[in-house]
Design a protein around this motif. Structure first.
Motif, PDB file in Angstrom:
ATOM      1  N   ASN A  20       8.239  59.991  24.790  1.00  0.00           N
ATOM      2  CA  ASN A  20       7.450  58.916  25.383  1.00  0.00           C
ATOM      3  C   ASN A  20       8.307  57.673  25.576  1.00  0.00           C
ATOM      4  O   ASN A  20       8.752  57.060  24.606  1.00  0.00           O
ATOM      5  CB  ASN A  20       6.245  58.600  24.491  1.00  0.00           C
ATOM      6  CG  ASN A  20       5.266  57.657  25.150  1.00  0.00           C
ATOM      7  OD1 ASN A  20       5.566  57.008  26.148  1.00  0.00           O
ATOM      8  ND2 ASN A  20       4.075  57.587  24.588  1.00  0.00           N
ATOM      9  N   SER A  21       8.533  57.268  26.829  1.00  0.00           N
ATOM     10  CA  SER A  21       9.384  56.110  27.114  1.00  0.00           C
ATOM     11  C   SER A  21       8.764  54.797  26.638  1.00  0.00           C
ATOM     12  O   SER A  21       9.456  53.798  26.499  1.00  0.00           O
ATOM     13  CB  SER A  21       9.684  56.028  28.610  1.00  0.00           C
ATOM     14  OG  SER A  21       8.486  55.856  29.337  1.00  0.00           O
ATOM     15  N   LYS A  22       7.458  54.795  26.384  1.00  0.00           N
ATOM     16  CA  LYS A  22       6.769  53.584  25.923  1.00  0.00           C
ATOM     17  C   LYS A  22       6.994  53.321  24.433  1.00  0.00           C
ATOM     18  O   LYS A  22       6.642  52.261  23.932  1.00  0.00           O
ATOM     19  CB  LYS A  22       5.256  53.689  26.182  1.00  0.00           C
ATOM     20  CG  LYS A  22       4.886  53.741  27.646  1.00  0.00           C
ATOM     21  CD  LYS A  22       5.017  52.369  28.247  1.00  0.00           C
ATOM     22  CE  LYS A  22       4.483  52.354  29.662  1.00  0.00           C
ATOM     23  NZ  LYS A  22       4.808  51.115  30.331  1.00  0.00           N
ATOM     24  N   GLY A  28       9.383  56.668  16.862  1.00  0.00           N
ATOM     25  CA  GLY A  28       9.487  58.119  16.880  1.00  0.00           C
ATOM     26  C   GLY A  28      10.078  58.747  18.118  1.00  0.00           C
ATOM     27  O   GLY A  28      10.179  59.964  18.191  1.00  0.00           O
ATOM     28  N   ARG A  29      10.481  57.936  19.125  1.00  0.00           N
ATOM     29  CA  ARG A  29      11.092  58.530  20.316  1.00  0.00           C
ATOM     30  C   ARG A  29      12.420  59.148  19.910  1.00  0.00           C
ATOM     31  O   ARG A  29      13.163  58.605  19.117  1.00  0.00           O
ATOM     32  CB  ARG A  29      11.308  57.464  21.393  1.00  0.00           C
ATOM     33  CG  ARG A  29      11.917  58.007  22.664  1.00  0.00           C
ATOM     34  CD  ARG A  29      11.892  56.996  23.804  1.00  0.00           C
ATOM     35  NE  ARG A  29      12.227  55.650  23.399  1.00  0.00           N
ATOM     36  CZ  ARG A  29      13.481  55.179  23.242  1.00  0.00           C
ATOM     37  NH1 ARG A  29      14.505  55.966  23.432  1.00  0.00           N
ATOM     38  NH2 ARG A  29      13.683  53.928  22.874  1.00  0.00           N
ATOM     39  N   ARG A  30      12.738  60.335  20.448  1.00  0.00           N
ATOM     40  CA  ARG A  30      13.949  61.060  20.044  1.00  0.00           C
ATOM     41  C   ARG A  30      15.017  61.122  21.131  1.00  0.00           C
ATOM     42  O   ARG A  30      16.131  61.552  20.861  1.00  0.00           O
ATOM     43  CB  ARG A  30      13.591  62.507  19.664  1.00  0.00           C
ATOM     44  CG  ARG A  30      12.688  62.638  18.471  1.00  0.00           C
ATOM     45  CD  ARG A  30      13.509  62.819  17.214  1.00  0.00           C
ATOM     46  NE  ARG A  30      12.676  62.935  16.029  1.00  0.00           N
ATOM     47  CZ  ARG A  30      12.493  64.061  15.368  1.00  0.00           C
ATOM     48  NH1 ARG A  30      13.044  65.172  15.775  1.00  0.00           N
ATOM     49  NH2 ARG A  30      11.741  64.074  14.289  1.00  0.00           N
ATOM     50  N   ILE A  31      14.659  60.751  22.363  1.00  0.00           N
ATOM     51  CA  ILE A  31      15.641  60.816  23.446  1.00  0.00           C
ATOM     52  C   ILE A  31      15.775  59.437  24.091  1.00  0.00           C
ATOM     53  O   ILE A  31      14.940  58.555  23.876  1.00  0.00           O
ATOM     54  CB  ILE A  31      15.275  61.885  24.513  1.00  0.00           C
ATOM     55  CG1 ILE A  31      13.927  61.595  25.149  1.00  0.00           C
ATOM     56  CG2 ILE A  31      15.316  63.276  23.926  1.00  0.00           C
ATOM     57  CD1 ILE A  31      13.578  62.506  26.308  1.00  0.00           C
ATOM     58  N   ALA A  36      13.356  59.534  29.109  1.00  0.00           N
ATOM     59  CA  ALA A  36      12.010  59.867  28.627  1.00  0.00           C
ATOM     60  C   ALA A  36      10.981  59.634  29.736  1.00  0.00           C
ATOM     61  O   ALA A  36      11.282  59.012  30.754  1.00  0.00           O
ATOM     62  CB  ALA A  36      11.674  59.013  27.408  1.00  0.00           C
ATOM     63  N   CYS A  37       9.761  60.140  29.531  1.00  0.00           N
ATOM     64  CA  CYS A  37       8.695  59.958  30.513  1.00  0.00           C
ATOM     65  C   CYS A  37       7.573  59.126  29.893  1.00  0.00           C
ATOM     66  O   CYS A  37       7.512  58.965  28.680  1.00  0.00           O
ATOM     67  CB  CYS A  37       8.190  61.304  31.003  1.00  0.00           C
ATOM     68  SG  CYS A  37       7.607  62.355  29.684  1.00  0.00           S
ATOM     69  N   GLU A  38       6.692  58.634  30.737  1.00  0.00           N
ATOM     70  CA  GLU A  38       5.650  57.727  30.278  1.00  0.00           C
ATOM     71  C   GLU A  38       4.415  58.477  29.792  1.00  0.00           C
ATOM     72  O   GLU A  38       3.831  59.258  30.530  1.00  0.00           O
ATOM     73  CB  GLU A  38       5.273  56.801  31.441  1.00  0.00           C
ATOM     74  CG  GLU A  38       4.610  55.524  31.019  1.00  0.00           C
ATOM     75  CD  GLU A  38       4.443  54.578  32.196  1.00  0.00           C
ATOM     76  OE1 GLU A  38       3.287  54.187  32.461  1.00  0.00           O
ATOM     77  OE2 GLU A  38       5.449  54.253  32.857  1.00  0.00           O
ATOM     78  N   ASN A  39       4.036  58.250  28.548  1.00  0.00           N
ATOM     79  CA  ASN A  39       2.814  58.791  27.954  1.00  0.00           C
ATOM     80  C   ASN A  39       2.550  60.270  28.267  1.00  0.00           C
ATOM     81  O   ASN A  39       1.553  60.603  28.899  1.00  0.00           O
ATOM     82  CB  ASN A  39       1.605  57.951  28.381  1.00  0.00           C
ATOM     83  CG  ASN A  39       1.747  56.508  27.943  1.00  0.00           C
ATOM     84  OD1 ASN A  39       2.272  56.223  26.869  1.00  0.00           O
ATOM     85  ND2 ASN A  39       1.300  55.595  28.774  1.00  0.00           N
TER      86      ASN A  39
END
Length: 135
Positions: A20-22, A28-31, A36-39
Motif C-alpha cells: 500500500n503506497s499510502k 508496515g509497507r514492505r516495498i 507500491a499501489c494505492e489501497n
C-alpha cells in the motif's frame, strides 16, 4: 483433508498493507512507495496471484497485527514440495509483492474505485479540519 489445511498454514502471507503506497515503512509497507499501489484489497491481490498462476487463499477473518482494523490477508504458495518455484519469474515474497503491486492498478474492478476515491478522500479531510477548533 487435514494435510491440505496444514500445508496452507505454512504458506507465506501477503497483507494488503505490504504493497500500500499510502502506508509508511513503519506502518508496515514492505516495498518502495514508488512501486507500491494505492489501497489494494485482498480480492485484488488474490486475483493478481491467480493471474500469475500462483496458488493462493484469502483469509478474510484475519487482521494485520500492527493495525487490527485492517482485515484480510492472502496466503500464497511460492514453491512446490520438491523446492522448485511454481512461477519461475517469482523466487521470493518480495518479487511477488512487486509483481502484484504492478498488476493491482490494472485490475478490472479498480477503475470504478479510482473514480470514486478522490471525492471520498476530500470529504473526510475537510470535516476533519473543521472539527478541530481551538478552545
Amino acid at each position: 483433508m487435514d494435510a491440505g489445511i496444514q500445508d496452507i498454514k505454512k504458506w507465506p502471507v501477503l497483507y494488503p498493507i505490504y504493497i500500500n503506497s499510502k502506508k509508511t515503512l513503519a506502518e508496515g509497507r514492505r516495498i518502495n512507495a514508488s512501486k507500491a499501489c494505492e489501497n489494494p484489497t485482498c480480492a485484488e491481490i488474490y486475483d493478481c496471484c491467480a493471474h500469475l498462476k500462483i496458488p493462493c487463499v484469502i483469509e478474510s477473518e484475519k487482521a494485520y497485527p500492527r493495525d487490527f482494523m485492517q482485515r484480510g490477508r492472502v496466503r500464497v504458495l511460492l514453491k512446490r514440495e520438491d523446492g522448485t518455484f511454481i512461477n519461475p519469474e517469482i523466487s521470493s515474497r518480495k518479487q511477488l509483492m512487486l509483481h502484484v503491486a504492478e498488476l493491482v492498478p490494472r485490475h478490472p474492478g479498480r477503475n470504478k474505485k479510482q473514480e470514486a476515491a478522490p471525492s471520498s478522500a476530500t470529504g473526510p479531510s475537510k470535516t476533519g479540519k473543521g472539527g478541530k477548533k481551538k478552545r
